[in-house]
Design a protein around this motif. Structure first.
Motif, PDB file in Angstrom:
ATOM      1  N   ASP A  59      -5.532  -1.138  -0.901  1.00  7.58           N
ATOM      2  CA  ASP A  59      -6.750  -0.420  -1.264  1.00  7.58           C
ATOM      3  C   ASP A  59      -6.696  -0.116  -2.756  1.00  7.58           C
ATOM      4  OD1 ASP A  59      -8.954   1.162  -1.542  1.00  7.58           O
ATOM      5  OD2 ASP A  59      -8.353   2.668  -0.064  1.00  7.58           O
ATOM      6  N   LEU A  60      -7.477  -0.848  -3.538  1.00  9.84           N
ATOM      7  CA  LEU A  60      -7.452  -0.687  -4.997  1.00  9.84           C
ATOM      8  C   LEU A  60      -8.039   0.639  -5.438  1.00  9.84           C
ATOM      9  CD1 LEU A  60      -8.372  -4.335  -6.066  1.00  9.84           C
ATOM     10  CD2 LEU A  60      -6.125  -3.238  -6.131  1.00  9.84           C
ATOM     11  N   ARG A  61      -8.645   1.390  -4.514  1.00 17.04           N
ATOM     12  CA  ARG A  61      -9.143   2.716  -4.860  1.00 17.04           C
ATOM     13  C   ARG A  61      -8.001   3.709  -5.082  1.00 17.04           C
ATOM     14  NH1 ARG A  61     -13.293   3.380   0.041  1.00 17.04           N
ATOM     15  NH2 ARG A  61     -11.426   2.513   1.031  1.00 17.04           N
ATOM     16  N   LEU A  62      -6.773   3.293  -4.788  1.00 14.25           N
ATOM     17  CA  LEU A  62      -5.612   4.132  -5.098  1.00 14.25           C
ATOM     18  C   LEU A  62      -5.417   4.257  -6.610  1.00 14.25           C
ATOM     19  CD1 LEU A  62      -3.129   2.820  -2.387  1.00 14.25           C
ATOM     20  CD2 LEU A  62      -4.116   5.123  -2.514  1.00 14.25           C
ATOM     21  N   VAL A  65     -11.956   3.617 -11.656  1.00 14.87           N
ATOM     22  CA  VAL A  65     -12.054   2.943 -10.365  1.00 14.87           C
ATOM     23  C   VAL A  65     -12.863   3.823  -9.418  1.00 14.87           C
ATOM     24  CG1 VAL A  65     -10.768   2.085  -8.379  1.00 14.87           C
ATOM     25  CG2 VAL A  65      -9.892   1.736 -10.700  1.00 14.87           C
ATOM     26  N   ARG A 107       1.015   4.074  -2.989  1.00 13.97           N
ATOM     27  CA  ARG A 107       0.801   5.496  -2.686  1.00 13.97           C
ATOM     28  C   ARG A 107       1.965   6.339  -3.214  1.00 13.97           C
ATOM     29  NH1 ARG A 107      -1.474   4.262   3.125  1.00 13.97           N
ATOM     30  NH2 ARG A 107      -3.710   4.394   2.730  1.00 13.97           N
ATOM     31  N   LEU A 119     -11.937  -5.935 -10.468  1.00 16.33           N
ATOM     32  CA  LEU A 119     -11.143  -5.599  -9.291  1.00 16.33           C
ATOM     33  C   LEU A 119     -11.247  -6.654  -8.195  1.00 16.33           C
ATOM     34  CD1 LEU A 119     -11.824  -1.756  -8.992  1.00 16.33           C
ATOM     35  CD2 LEU A 119      -9.649  -2.843  -9.584  1.00 16.33           C
ATOM     36  N   ASP A 171      -6.688   5.001 -10.441  1.00 12.91           N
ATOM     37  CA  ASP A 171      -7.691   5.855 -11.084  1.00 12.91           C
ATOM     38  C   ASP A 171      -8.500   5.088 -12.117  1.00 12.91           C
ATOM     39  OD1 ASP A 171      -6.759   8.424  -9.861  1.00 12.91           O
ATOM     40  OD2 ASP A 171      -4.944   7.945 -11.006  1.00 12.91           O
ATOM     41  N   LYS A 172      -7.827   4.176 -12.829  1.00 14.19           N
ATOM     42  CA  LYS A 172      -8.453   3.447 -13.923  1.00 14.19           C
ATOM     43  C   LYS A 172      -7.970   2.003 -13.901  1.00 14.19           C
ATOM     44  CE  LYS A 172      -8.659   7.698 -16.611  1.00 14.19           C
ATOM     45  NZ  LYS A 172      -8.091   8.507 -17.718  1.00 14.19           N
ATOM     46  N   THR A 211       0.828  -1.211   0.000  1.00 13.25           N
ATOM     47  CA  THR A 211       0.000   0.000   0.000  1.00 13.25           C
ATOM     48  C   THR A 211       0.856   1.252   0.000  1.00 13.25           C
ATOM     49  OG1 THR A 211      -1.897  -1.040   1.077  1.00 13.25           O
ATOM     50  CG2 THR A 211      -1.686   1.332   1.317  1.00 13.25           C
ATOM     51  N   LYS A 246       1.522   6.578  -6.938  1.00 10.90           N
ATOM     52  CA  LYS A 246       0.394   7.447  -7.258  1.00 10.90           C
ATOM     53  C   LYS A 246       0.803   8.918  -7.130  1.00 10.90           C
ATOM     54  CE  LYS A 246      -4.452   8.366  -6.071  1.00 10.90           C
ATOM     55  NZ  LYS A 246      -4.988   8.067  -7.411  1.00 10.90           N
TER      56      LYS A 246
END
Length: 236
Positions: free
Chosen positions: A216-219, A236, A173, A206, A221-222, A169, A176
């Motif tokens: 957290d796969l919400r990190l 995402v 980050r 996902l 964007d696509k 994670t 990202k």
């Protein structure tokens, strides 16, 4: 001319010929191409390129994007990653391919498999196959990369295989932030869990991403997923 199978499947057939027929890869590729009605693999690859989705996918990416590219083994996720790098270079942008999975020779073989001469792009393409690859290493290498550079990481699950690397994670980050702050397009190739069943779902999503450690796969964007020549893309 319609191919009898997707490009990744034809490539696996050629690799099998290399092992069983004791021939170099380029010869095996040409033999498979001949069976498909083409004079050489380069012709098959060039013809197929017009219908491959990498160009459409690249058009939907923007500087700052963090992208997940997932598929089961043999479904073409590495080839798609390289094709995205090629699309970037065709547009005059740089690309860097970081791999903990393949050697330099294997990556160059995959360039040939998609009908591309790596040499034609000169300094626009960089390859890093160092065992030291992690998010910090990538961020350091990309510190001066120009905006719009495509960074392909092969692959997500290998980033924290070393005990002294930060948690996955934390590394995602870091990447990202790199994408956002430098205006890069970071594409992370990902494994799909073995529990994924194509008979019940044509293309993974996902929920099928293999996560040996929490993330957290919400990190991202696509996301883009591949299976049997089909592609699904979504935010995402």
């Amino acid at each position: 001319m319609k191919l009898s199978a997707p490009i990744p499947v034809l490539k696996r057939k050629a690799r099998l010929l290399v092992r069983t027929g004791h021939m170099p890869l380029h010869q095996a590729l040409d033999r498979v191409a001949a069976e498909e009605g083409f004079g050489a693999w380069s012709l098959l690859a060039a013809t197929s390129a017009a219908t491959r989705p990498a160009g459409k996918l690249f058009a939907r990416l923007a500087p700052g994007d963090m992208v997940l590219l997932g598929a089961r083994p043999g479904q073409g996720k590495t080839l798609m990653g390289l094709e995205l790098a090629v699309e970037a270079m065709k547009a005059g942008q740089r690309s860097t391919f970081f791999t903990l999975e393949y050697t330099e020779k294997e990556v160059l073989d995959r360039f040939r498999a998609i009908g591309v001469d790596r040499a034609q792009f000169g300094v626009l393409f960089e390859l890093d196959s160092s065992d030291a690859i992690n998010a910090e290493h990538i961020a350091r290498r990309m510190a001066t990369a120009p905006r719009g550079t495509v960074v392909v990481v092969d692959y997500l699950q290998l980033l924290d295989q070393k005990r002294d690397n930060p948690e996955l994670t934390e590394q995602v980050r870091t990447l990202k932030a790199l994408a956002r702050d430098k205006g890069l397009i970071v594409v992370m190739i990902s494994q799909i869990d073995r529990s994924y069943d194509p008979s019940t779902k044509a293309v993974p999503d996902l929920g099928d991403v293999r996560l040996p450690n929490p993330l957290d796969l919400r990190l991202f964007d696509k996301a883009c997923f591949l299976n049997q020549g089909e592609m699904r893309f979504h935010a995402v």
